[in-house]
Design an enzyme around this catalytic site. Structure first.
Site, short mmCIF file in Angstrom:
data_model
loop_
_atom_site.label_atom_id
_atom_site.label_comp_id
_atom_site.label_asym_id
_atom_site.label_seq_id
_atom_site.Cartn_x
_atom_site.Cartn_y
_atom_site.Cartn_z
N HIS A 93 11.61 8.84 7.80
CA HIS A 93 11.71 8.65 6.44
C HIS A 93 11.25 7.04 6.07
CE1 HIS A 93 12.15 8.06 2.10
NE2 HIS A 93 12.98 7.14 2.58
N CYS A 103 8.95 10.22 -2.81
CA CYS A 103 8.54 10.07 -1.28
C CYS A 103 7.76 11.58 -1.01
CB CYS A 103 9.53 9.87 -0.19
SG CYS A 103 8.79 9.59 1.38
N CYS A 113 11.32 14.08 3.24
CA CYS A 113 11.87 14.32 1.97
C CYS A 113 11.37 15.60 1.39
CB CYS A 113 11.20 13.23 0.90
SG CYS A 113 12.09 11.73 1.41
N ASP A 150 4.11 -8.83 21.89
CA ASP A 150 4.81 -10.36 22.02
C ASP A 150 4.51 -10.69 23.22
OD1 ASP A 150 6.81 -9.30 23.31
OD2 ASP A 150 8.31 -9.51 21.81
N CYS A 207 7.01 12.10 2.48
CA CYS A 207 7.04 12.38 3.92
C CYS A 207 7.57 13.63 4.19
CB CYS A 207 7.78 11.08 4.40
SG CYS A 207 9.82 11.39 4.41
N ASP A 216 5.49 -6.98 11.25
CA ASP A 216 6.36 -6.11 11.79
C ASP A 216 7.78 -6.26 11.89
OD1 ASP A 216 6.43 -8.71 13.76
OD2 ASP A 216 7.85 -7.23 14.46
ZN LIG Z 1 10.40 10.41 2.86
#
Ligand SMILES: [Zn+2]
Length: 368
Positions: free
Chosen positions: A328, A297, A302, A73, A299, A259
Protein backbone atom coordinates in the site's frame (compact mmCIF):
# COMPACT_ATOMS: atom_id res chain seq x y z
CA UNK A 1 14.70 9.32 -19.56
CA UNK A 2 15.59 6.74 -22.18
CA UNK A 3 17.67 4.14 -20.35
CA UNK A 4 19.07 0.84 -21.66
CA UNK A 5 16.46 -1.34 -19.92
CA UNK A 6 13.44 0.99 -20.07
CA UNK A 7 12.10 4.42 -20.78
CA UNK A 8 11.30 6.18 -17.50
CA UNK A 9 8.68 8.90 -17.21
CA UNK A 10 9.64 11.73 -14.90
CA UNK A 11 9.20 12.99 -12.28
CA UNK A 12 9.71 9.53 -10.84
CA UNK A 13 9.80 8.02 -7.36
CA UNK A 14 12.25 5.12 -7.01
CA UNK A 15 11.63 2.39 -4.39
CA UNK A 16 14.78 1.32 -2.54
CA UNK A 17 15.93 -2.28 -2.98
CA UNK A 18 18.91 -2.37 -0.64
CA UNK A 19 19.89 -6.04 -0.89
CA UNK A 20 18.59 -6.63 -4.45
CA UNK A 21 15.07 -6.76 -3.02
CA UNK A 22 12.58 -4.06 -2.14
CA UNK A 23 11.86 -5.46 1.32
CA UNK A 24 8.71 -7.62 1.46
CA UNK A 25 7.69 -7.08 -2.19
CA UNK A 26 8.35 -9.56 -5.00
CA UNK A 27 9.41 -8.14 -8.34
CA UNK A 28 6.23 -9.03 -10.24
CA UNK A 29 4.20 -6.98 -7.76
CA UNK A 30 6.62 -4.05 -8.08
CA UNK A 31 5.87 -4.16 -11.80
CA UNK A 32 2.14 -4.28 -11.11
CA UNK A 33 2.44 -1.28 -8.79
CA UNK A 34 4.02 0.64 -11.65
CA UNK A 35 7.57 0.96 -10.31
CA UNK A 36 9.60 2.14 -13.30
CA UNK A 37 13.04 2.16 -11.73
CA UNK A 38 14.37 0.82 -8.42
CA UNK A 39 17.57 1.33 -6.43
CA UNK A 40 20.22 -1.14 -5.38
CA UNK A 41 22.84 -0.39 -2.71
CA UNK A 42 26.42 -0.83 -3.83
CA UNK A 43 27.85 -1.17 -0.32
CA UNK A 44 25.50 -4.00 0.69
CA UNK A 45 25.78 -5.89 -2.61
CA UNK A 46 29.58 -5.55 -2.58
CA UNK A 47 29.64 -7.25 0.85
CA UNK A 48 26.99 -9.87 0.03
CA UNK A 49 26.84 -11.70 -2.35
CA UNK A 50 29.77 -9.71 -3.85
CA UNK A 51 29.84 -7.76 -7.10
CA UNK A 52 31.94 -10.37 -8.94
CA UNK A 53 29.35 -13.02 -8.10
CA UNK A 54 26.62 -10.78 -9.49
CA UNK A 55 28.70 -10.04 -12.60
CA UNK A 56 29.13 -13.78 -13.22
CA UNK A 57 25.37 -14.22 -12.80
CA UNK A 58 24.74 -11.72 -15.58
CA UNK A 59 24.40 -8.50 -13.59
CA UNK A 60 21.87 -7.23 -11.08
CA UNK A 61 18.92 -7.12 -13.49
CA UNK A 62 19.21 -10.79 -14.36
CA UNK A 63 20.21 -11.85 -10.82
CA UNK A 64 17.06 -10.41 -9.25
CA UNK A 65 14.88 -10.80 -12.35
CA UNK A 66 14.09 -7.12 -12.70
CA UNK A 67 13.55 -6.19 -16.36
CA UNK A 68 13.03 -2.46 -15.88
CA UNK A 69 15.49 0.31 -15.04
CA UNK A 70 17.81 0.32 -12.03
CA UNK A 71 20.09 2.76 -10.27
CA UNK A 72 22.90 2.00 -7.85
CA UNK A 73 24.32 4.45 -5.33
CA UNK A 74 28.08 4.79 -4.99
CA UNK A 75 28.37 3.30 -1.51
CA UNK A 76 29.49 6.68 -0.20
CA UNK A 77 26.37 7.28 1.87
CA UNK A 78 26.44 3.86 3.54
CA UNK A 79 30.13 4.16 4.31
CA UNK A 80 29.42 7.61 5.71
CA UNK A 81 26.82 6.17 8.06
CA UNK A 82 29.47 3.86 9.56
CA UNK A 83 31.02 6.95 11.15
CA UNK A 84 33.19 5.26 13.79
CA UNK A 85 34.18 2.44 11.44
CA UNK A 86 35.66 4.60 8.64
CA UNK A 87 38.66 6.75 7.73
CA UNK A 88 38.58 9.18 4.79
CA UNK A 89 41.76 10.12 2.88
CA UNK A 90 42.38 11.71 -0.49
CA UNK A 91 42.68 8.25 -1.98
CA UNK A 92 39.36 6.91 -0.65
CA UNK A 93 37.67 5.48 2.42
CA UNK A 94 38.91 2.72 4.67
CA UNK A 95 36.02 1.12 6.52
CA UNK A 96 34.97 -1.92 8.48
CA UNK A 97 32.05 -4.07 7.46
CA UNK A 98 28.98 -3.71 9.69
CA UNK A 99 28.56 -7.50 9.34
CA UNK A 100 31.81 -8.94 10.63
CA UNK A 101 34.21 -6.05 11.15
CA UNK A 102 36.39 -7.05 8.18
CA UNK A 103 38.42 -4.21 6.65
CA UNK A 104 37.62 -2.77 3.18
CA UNK A 105 38.74 0.14 1.01
CA UNK A 106 36.53 2.09 -1.40
CA UNK A 107 38.02 4.60 -3.83
CA UNK A 108 36.16 6.36 -6.65
CA UNK A 109 37.70 3.84 -9.06
CA UNK A 110 36.66 0.85 -6.96
CA UNK A 111 33.10 2.15 -6.50
CA UNK A 112 32.79 2.54 -10.27
CA UNK A 113 34.24 -0.95 -10.86
CA UNK A 114 31.66 -2.43 -8.46
CA UNK A 115 28.82 -0.47 -10.08
CA UNK A 116 29.89 -1.54 -13.57
CA UNK A 117 29.85 -5.17 -12.40
CA UNK A 118 26.35 -4.73 -10.96
CA UNK A 119 25.28 -3.16 -14.25
CA UNK A 120 22.54 -0.70 -13.21
CA UNK A 121 21.30 1.72 -15.88
CA UNK A 122 22.30 4.72 -13.78
CA UNK A 123 25.36 4.70 -11.52
CA UNK A 124 26.58 7.40 -9.14
CA UNK A 125 29.92 9.15 -8.64
CA UNK A 126 31.69 8.32 -5.37
CA UNK A 127 31.23 11.17 -2.89
CA UNK A 128 31.67 12.03 0.74
CA UNK A 129 28.32 12.77 2.34
CA UNK A 130 29.10 15.48 4.88
CA UNK A 131 27.60 14.98 8.33
CA UNK A 132 25.13 17.42 9.90
CA UNK A 133 25.89 19.73 11.54
CA UNK A 134 29.29 20.55 10.01
CA UNK A 135 31.06 23.91 10.00
CA UNK A 136 32.07 25.81 6.89
CA UNK A 137 35.73 24.80 6.89
CA UNK A 138 34.86 21.14 7.28
CA UNK A 139 32.28 21.25 4.44
CA UNK A 140 34.66 23.20 2.20
CA UNK A 141 37.39 20.58 2.63
CA UNK A 142 34.93 17.70 2.15
CA UNK A 143 33.48 19.29 -0.98
CA UNK A 144 36.92 19.68 -2.55
CA UNK A 145 37.56 15.96 -2.05
CA UNK A 146 34.13 15.09 -3.49
CA UNK A 147 34.81 17.22 -6.60
CA UNK A 148 38.17 15.50 -7.20
CA UNK A 149 36.46 12.13 -6.66
CA UNK A 150 33.77 13.10 -9.21
CA UNK A 151 36.44 13.67 -11.86
CA UNK A 152 38.18 10.40 -10.92
CA UNK A 153 34.83 8.55 -11.10
CA UNK A 154 34.18 10.02 -14.54
CA UNK A 155 37.65 9.22 -15.87
CA UNK A 156 37.51 5.66 -14.61
CA UNK A 157 34.05 5.09 -16.02
CA UNK A 158 35.13 6.45 -19.41
CA UNK A 159 37.95 3.89 -19.51
CA UNK A 160 35.83 0.90 -18.40
CA UNK A 161 32.29 1.63 -19.59
CA UNK A 162 32.23 -1.37 -21.92
CA UNK A 163 32.77 -3.87 -19.11
CA UNK A 164 29.12 -3.97 -17.98
CA UNK A 165 27.53 -7.44 -17.81
CA UNK A 166 24.73 -6.94 -20.36
CA UNK A 167 24.31 -8.95 -23.52
CA UNK A 168 25.00 -7.58 -26.98
CA UNK A 169 21.44 -6.50 -27.80
CA UNK A 170 22.00 -3.43 -25.66
CA UNK A 171 24.74 -2.34 -28.08
CA UNK A 172 25.00 1.39 -28.39
CA UNK A 173 23.49 1.97 -24.97
CA UNK A 174 25.50 1.90 -21.82
CA UNK A 175 25.28 2.93 -18.19
CA UNK A 176 24.98 6.62 -17.29
CA UNK A 177 27.17 8.09 -14.55
CA UNK A 178 25.59 10.94 -12.56
CA UNK A 179 27.50 13.52 -10.51
CA UNK A 180 26.46 14.34 -6.92
CA UNK A 181 26.22 17.89 -5.55
CA UNK A 182 27.41 18.25 -1.95
CA UNK A 183 28.16 21.42 0.03
CA UNK A 184 26.44 20.82 3.36
CA UNK A 185 23.93 23.47 4.36
CA UNK A 186 25.82 26.36 2.72
CA UNK A 187 24.17 27.80 -0.38
CA UNK A 188 27.41 29.20 -1.85
CA UNK A 189 29.10 25.79 -1.56
CA UNK A 190 26.04 24.08 -3.07
CA UNK A 191 26.25 26.49 -6.01
CA UNK A 192 29.98 25.97 -6.46
CA UNK A 193 29.55 22.20 -6.29
CA UNK A 194 26.80 22.29 -8.94
CA UNK A 195 28.76 24.59 -11.26
CA UNK A 196 31.94 22.55 -11.05
CA UNK A 197 30.06 19.31 -11.77
CA UNK A 198 28.26 20.88 -14.73
CA UNK A 199 31.67 21.87 -16.13
CA UNK A 200 32.61 18.17 -15.96
CA UNK A 201 29.48 17.43 -18.02
CA UNK A 202 27.57 14.49 -16.51
CA UNK A 203 24.39 13.15 -18.17
CA UNK A 204 22.47 13.78 -14.92
CA UNK A 205 22.99 15.34 -11.51
CA UNK A 206 22.00 14.38 -7.99
CA UNK A 207 21.68 16.60 -4.95
CA UNK A 208 23.14 14.58 -2.08
CA UNK A 209 23.94 15.20 1.56
CA UNK A 210 20.33 15.93 2.51
CA UNK A 211 18.03 14.13 4.98
CA UNK A 212 21.03 13.72 7.28
CA UNK A 213 19.27 15.13 10.35
CA UNK A 214 18.73 18.75 9.32
CA UNK A 215 15.33 20.49 9.74
CA UNK A 216 13.06 19.83 6.77
CA UNK A 217 12.80 23.52 5.91
CA UNK A 218 16.58 23.52 5.45
CA UNK A 219 16.37 20.49 3.13
CA UNK A 220 13.99 22.42 0.94
CA UNK A 221 16.12 25.57 1.08
CA UNK A 222 19.19 23.64 -0.11
CA UNK A 223 17.25 22.05 -2.98
CA UNK A 224 15.90 25.47 -3.99
CA UNK A 225 19.39 26.98 -3.83
CA UNK A 226 20.91 24.22 -5.99
CA UNK A 227 18.36 23.57 -8.74
CA UNK A 228 18.97 26.82 -10.69
CA UNK A 229 22.60 25.76 -11.26
CA UNK A 230 21.74 22.35 -12.70
CA UNK A 231 20.61 22.13 -16.35
CA UNK A 232 16.86 21.74 -16.85
CA UNK A 233 17.34 19.41 -19.81
CA UNK A 234 19.15 16.75 -17.76
CA UNK A 235 17.71 14.62 -14.94
CA UNK A 236 17.92 16.26 -11.50
CA UNK A 237 17.78 13.75 -8.68
CA UNK A 238 17.33 14.53 -4.97
CA UNK A 239 18.63 11.61 -2.93
CA UNK A 240 16.87 10.22 0.13
CA UNK A 241 13.62 12.24 0.27
CA UNK A 242 10.84 12.50 1.51
CA UNK A 243 7.25 12.45 2.85
CA UNK A 244 4.46 12.19 0.25
CA UNK A 245 3.65 15.91 0.40
CA UNK A 246 7.36 16.73 0.06
CA UNK A 247 7.88 14.69 -3.08
CA UNK A 248 5.02 16.60 -4.70
CA UNK A 249 6.57 19.93 -3.66
CA UNK A 250 10.02 18.93 -4.92
CA UNK A 251 8.63 17.66 -8.23
CA UNK A 252 6.84 20.99 -8.65
CA UNK A 253 10.19 22.74 -8.06
CA UNK A 254 11.70 20.80 -10.97
CA UNK A 255 13.15 17.69 -9.35
CA UNK A 256 12.92 14.71 -11.74
CA UNK A 257 13.95 11.79 -9.54
CA UNK A 258 13.63 10.91 -5.85
CA UNK A 259 14.19 7.83 -3.71
CA UNK A 260 13.46 7.11 -0.09
CA UNK A 261 13.26 4.17 2.31
CA UNK A 262 10.40 5.89 4.13
CA UNK A 263 7.40 4.15 2.48
CA UNK A 264 8.91 0.67 2.89
CA UNK A 265 10.50 1.16 6.33
CA UNK A 266 7.45 2.92 7.78
CA UNK A 267 5.20 0.16 6.43
CA UNK A 268 7.12 -2.47 8.40
CA UNK A 269 6.46 -0.39 11.53
CA UNK A 270 2.75 -0.14 10.78
CA UNK A 271 2.88 3.50 9.69
CA UNK A 272 0.76 4.02 6.60
CA UNK A 273 0.40 6.98 4.27
CA UNK A 274 -3.11 7.72 3.04
CA UNK A 275 -5.06 10.46 1.30
CA UNK A 276 -6.39 11.34 4.78
CA UNK A 277 -2.92 11.64 6.32
CA UNK A 278 -0.74 9.16 8.22
CA UNK A 279 -2.17 6.41 10.34
CA UNK A 280 -0.73 3.82 12.67
CA UNK A 281 -2.43 0.53 11.92
CA UNK A 282 -1.86 -0.92 15.39
CA UNK A 283 -4.18 1.71 16.88
CA UNK A 284 -7.04 0.09 18.83
CA UNK A 285 -9.63 2.22 17.03
CA UNK A 286 -9.12 0.09 13.89
CA UNK A 287 -9.93 -3.20 15.68
CA UNK A 288 -13.42 -3.43 14.19
CA UNK A 289 -13.02 -1.04 11.26
CA UNK A 290 -14.28 -2.76 8.12
CA UNK A 291 -13.25 0.07 5.80
CA UNK A 292 -10.20 0.04 3.55
CA UNK A 293 -6.91 1.58 4.66
CA UNK A 294 -7.49 4.49 2.32
CA UNK A 295 -10.90 4.95 0.69
CA UNK A 296 -9.30 6.88 -2.18
CA UNK A 297 -6.55 4.34 -2.91
CA UNK A 298 -6.98 1.89 -5.80
CA UNK A 299 -4.18 -0.47 -4.74
CA UNK A 300 -4.57 -4.23 -4.45
CA UNK A 301 -4.52 -4.01 -0.63
CA UNK A 302 -7.17 -1.33 -0.28
CA UNK A 303 -9.35 -3.13 -2.82
CA UNK A 304 -9.40 -6.33 -0.77
CA UNK A 305 -8.56 -6.00 2.93
CA UNK A 306 -10.08 -4.11 5.88
CA UNK A 307 -8.29 -2.00 8.46
CA UNK A 308 -9.45 -4.51 11.09
CA UNK A 309 -7.68 -7.36 9.28
CA UNK A 310 -4.53 -5.34 8.63
CA UNK A 311 -4.43 -4.35 12.31
CA UNK A 312 -4.89 -7.97 13.39
CA UNK A 313 -2.02 -9.35 11.29
CA UNK A 314 0.21 -6.47 12.37
CA UNK A 315 -0.33 -6.91 16.12
CA UNK A 316 0.08 -10.69 15.80
CA UNK A 317 3.37 -10.03 13.94
CA UNK A 318 2.41 -12.00 10.86
CA UNK A 319 4.83 -11.70 7.92
CA UNK A 320 1.92 -10.80 5.66
CA UNK A 321 1.51 -7.51 7.52
CA UNK A 322 4.88 -6.28 6.21
CA UNK A 323 3.94 -7.35 2.69
CA UNK A 324 0.51 -5.72 2.58
CA UNK A 325 1.58 -2.54 4.39
CA UNK A 326 4.54 -2.11 2.04
CA UNK A 327 2.42 -2.72 -1.04
CA UNK A 328 0.00 0.00 0.00
CA UNK A 329 2.66 2.55 0.97
CA UNK A 330 4.55 2.03 -2.29
CA UNK A 331 1.32 2.28 -4.26
CA UNK A 332 0.57 5.54 -2.46
CA UNK A 333 3.98 7.01 -3.33
CA UNK A 334 3.97 5.76 -6.92
CA UNK A 335 0.37 6.91 -7.50
CA UNK A 336 1.20 10.29 -5.97
CA UNK A 337 4.00 10.76 -8.48
CA UNK A 338 1.82 9.53 -11.32
CA UNK A 339 -0.78 12.17 -10.39
CA UNK A 340 2.01 14.77 -10.56
CA UNK A 341 2.96 13.61 -14.07
CA UNK A 342 -0.69 13.70 -15.15
CA UNK A 343 -1.14 17.18 -13.66
CA UNK A 344 1.95 18.43 -15.52
CA UNK A 345 0.60 17.10 -18.81
CA UNK A 346 -2.83 18.62 -18.18
CA UNK A 347 -1.35 21.93 -17.02
CA UNK A 348 -3.03 21.69 -13.60
CA UNK A 349 -0.02 21.19 -11.32
CA UNK A 350 -0.77 24.35 -9.23
CA UNK A 351 -4.22 22.94 -8.40
CA UNK A 352 -2.75 19.58 -7.37
CA UNK A 353 -0.16 21.34 -5.23
CA UNK A 354 -2.87 23.40 -3.51
CA UNK A 355 -4.85 20.23 -2.76
CA UNK A 356 -1.83 18.45 -1.29
CA UNK A 357 -0.99 21.48 0.87
CA UNK A 358 -4.59 21.78 2.13
CA UNK A 359 -4.66 18.07 2.97
CA UNK A 360 -1.38 18.36 4.81
CA UNK A 361 -2.55 21.34 6.89
CA UNK A 362 -6.07 20.20 7.65
CA UNK A 363 -7.10 16.68 6.95
CA UNK A 364 -4.39 14.57 8.55
CA UNK A 365 -5.56 11.81 10.89
CA UNK A 366 -2.57 12.45 13.09
CA UNK A 367 1.19 12.19 13.26
CA UNK A 368 2.82 8.83 13.99
ZN1 LIG B 1 -3.86 1.23 -0.94
Amino acid sequence: MILPHAAVQTPVFMPVGTQATVKAVPQHLLEELGAQIILGNTYHLYLRPGHEVIRRLGGLHRFMSWPRAMLTDSGGFQVFSLSDLRKVTEEGVQFRSHLNGSSHFFSPEHSIDVQIALGADIIMAFDECTEYPADYARVRQSLDITLRWAQRSKDHFAAHRDERPWPAHFAGQTQSLFGIVQGGMFTDLRRESAERLVEMDFPGYAIGGLSVGEPRALTREMIEATLPYLPEDKPRYVMGVGYPEEIVEYAAMGVDMMDCVLPTRAARHGLLFTSEGRLNIKNRRFAEDQGPLDPECCCMVCARYSRAYLRHIFVTQELLAAVLNTLHNLAFYLDTMESVRDAIQLGVLPALLARVRARNNGGATGQP
